[in-house]
Design a protein around this motif. Structure first.
Motif, PDB file in Angstrom:
ATOM      1  N   ALA A 151       0.827  -1.203   0.000  1.00 38.72           N
ATOM      2  CA  ALA A 151       0.000   0.000   0.000  1.00 38.72           C
ATOM      3  C   ALA A 151       0.864   1.257   0.000  1.00 38.72           C
ATOM      4  O   ALA A 151       0.591   2.217  -0.730  1.00 38.72           O
ATOM      5  N   VAL A 152       1.916   1.260   0.792  1.00 39.06           N
ATOM      6  CA  VAL A 152       2.819   2.415   0.843  1.00 39.06           C
ATOM      7  C   VAL A 152       3.536   2.584  -0.495  1.00 39.06           C
ATOM      8  O   VAL A 152       3.673   3.705  -1.002  1.00 39.06           O
ATOM      9  N   GLU A 153       3.980   1.495  -1.089  1.00 36.32           N
ATOM     10  CA  GLU A 153       4.645   1.570  -2.387  1.00 36.32           C
ATOM     11  C   GLU A 153       3.712   2.146  -3.445  1.00 36.32           C
ATOM     12  O   GLU A 153       4.108   2.989  -4.252  1.00 36.32           O
ATOM     13  N   LYS A 154       2.455   1.694  -3.450  1.00 39.46           N
ATOM     14  CA  LYS A 154       1.487   2.211  -4.419  1.00 39.46           C
ATOM     15  C   LYS A 154       1.195   3.686  -4.163  1.00 39.46           C
ATOM     16  O   LYS A 154       1.068   4.468  -5.107  1.00 39.46           O
ATOM     17  N   ALA A 155       1.083   4.067  -2.906  1.00 39.73           N
ATOM     18  CA  ALA A 155       0.831   5.469  -2.577  1.00 39.73           C
ATOM     19  C   ALA A 155       1.996   6.342  -3.015  1.00 39.73           C
ATOM     20  O   ALA A 155       1.797   7.412  -3.594  1.00 39.73           O
ATOM     21  N   LEU A 156       3.218   5.899  -2.767  1.00 42.75           N
ATOM     22  CA  LEU A 156       4.391   6.660  -3.190  1.00 42.75           C
ATOM     23  C   LEU A 156       4.464   6.766  -4.707  1.00 42.75           C
ATOM     24  O   LEU A 156       4.793   7.831  -5.246  1.00 42.75           O
ATOM     25  N   ALA A 157       4.155   5.679  -5.401  1.00 43.89           N
ATOM     26  CA  ALA A 157       4.168   5.710  -6.865  1.00 43.89           C
ATOM     27  C   ALA A 157       3.122   6.691  -7.386  1.00 43.89           C
ATOM     28  O   ALA A 157       3.387   7.446  -8.331  1.00 43.89           O
ATOM     29  N   ALA A 158       1.955   6.701  -6.766  1.00 41.82           N
ATOM     30  CA  ALA A 158       0.904   7.631  -7.187  1.00 41.82           C
ATOM     31  C   ALA A 158       1.326   9.071  -6.921  1.00 41.82           C
ATOM     32  O   ALA A 158       1.083   9.961  -7.754  1.00 41.82           O
ATOM     33  N   MET A 159       1.966   9.311  -5.795  1.00 47.31           N
ATOM     34  CA  MET A 159       2.430  10.658  -5.470  1.00 47.31           C
ATOM     35  C   MET A 159       3.496  11.120  -6.469  1.00 47.31           C
ATOM     36  O   MET A 159       3.481  12.268  -6.924  1.00 47.31           O
ATOM     37  N   LYS A 160       4.411  10.229  -6.822  1.00 45.23           N
ATOM     38  CA  LYS A 160       5.451  10.576  -7.786  1.00 45.23           C
ATOM     39  C   LYS A 160       4.842  10.869  -9.155  1.00 45.23           C
ATOM     40  O   LYS A 160       5.249  11.805  -9.839  1.00 45.23           O
ATOM     41  N   GLU A 161       3.869  10.074  -9.558  1.00 47.53           N
ATOM     42  CA  GLU A 161       3.206  10.278 -10.841  1.00 47.53           C
ATOM     43  C   GLU A 161       2.474  11.615 -10.853  1.00 47.53           C
ATOM     44  O   GLU A 161       2.533  12.360 -11.830  1.00 47.53           O
ATOM     45  N   GLN A 162       1.809  11.927  -9.772  1.00 47.91           N
ATOM     46  CA  GLN A 162       1.086  13.193  -9.670  1.00 47.91           C
ATOM     47  C   GLN A 162       2.074  14.359  -9.725  1.00 47.91           C
ATOM     48  O   GLN A 162       1.834  15.360 -10.406  1.00 47.91           O
ATOM     49  N   GLN A 163       3.176  14.233  -9.032  1.00 50.28           N
ATOM     50  CA  GLN A 163       4.198  15.272  -9.030  1.00 50.28           C
ATOM     51  C   GLN A 163       4.788  15.448 -10.433  1.00 50.28           C
ATOM     52  O   GLN A 163       5.007  16.571 -10.894  1.00 50.28           O
ATOM     53  N   ARG A 164       5.003  14.351 -11.129  1.00 48.11           N
ATOM     54  CA  ARG A 164       5.523  14.405 -12.491  1.00 48.11           C
ATOM     55  C   ARG A 164       4.533  15.109 -13.409  1.00 48.11           C
ATOM     56  O   ARG A 164       4.915  15.947 -14.231  1.00 48.11           O
ATOM     57  N   ALA A 165       3.257  14.813 -13.254  1.00 49.41           N
ATOM     58  CA  ALA A 165       2.233  15.432 -14.089  1.00 49.41           C
ATOM     59  C   ALA A 165       2.164  16.940 -13.836  1.00 49.41           C
ATOM     60  O   ALA A 165       2.024  17.727 -14.771  1.00 49.41           O
ATOM     61  N   VAL A 166       2.277  17.339 -12.583  1.00 54.07           N
ATOM     62  CA  VAL A 166       2.251  18.764 -12.256  1.00 54.07           C
ATOM     63  C   VAL A 166       3.450  19.462 -12.866  1.00 54.07           C
ATOM     64  O   VAL A 166       3.322  20.547 -13.450  1.00 54.07           O
ATOM     65  N   ARG A 167       4.615  18.875 -12.754  1.00 56.69           N
ATOM     66  CA  ARG A 167       5.822  19.481 -13.333  1.00 56.69           C
ATOM     67  C   ARG A 167       5.713  19.584 -14.844  1.00 56.69           C
ATOM     68  O   ARG A 167       6.145  20.566 -15.448  1.00 56.69           O
TER      69      ARG A 167
END
Length: 56
Positions: free
Chosen positions: A27-43
């Protein structure tokens, strides 16, 4: 007989805890991956908004 039951109970609890730890890790790995993806999309959005750099 009681000792056997106690041993099985302890084993069951240990296995359940290991299973829970694996689930939490996933669950933590998936949450971190989602956060990184969201951050990448914002950038990426910010880069598109700012446009290409002007060369002088």
């Amino acid at each position: 007989m009681q000792e056997d039951i106690n041993n099985r109970t302890v084993t069951l609890v240990i296995q359940a805890n290991k299973l829970m730890a694996r689930l939490v890790m996933r669950a933590v790995e998936k949450a971190l991956a989602a956060m990184k993806e969201q951050q990448r999309a914002v950038r990426q959005k910010q880069a598109v908004r700012s446009g290409p750099a002007l060369q002088v």
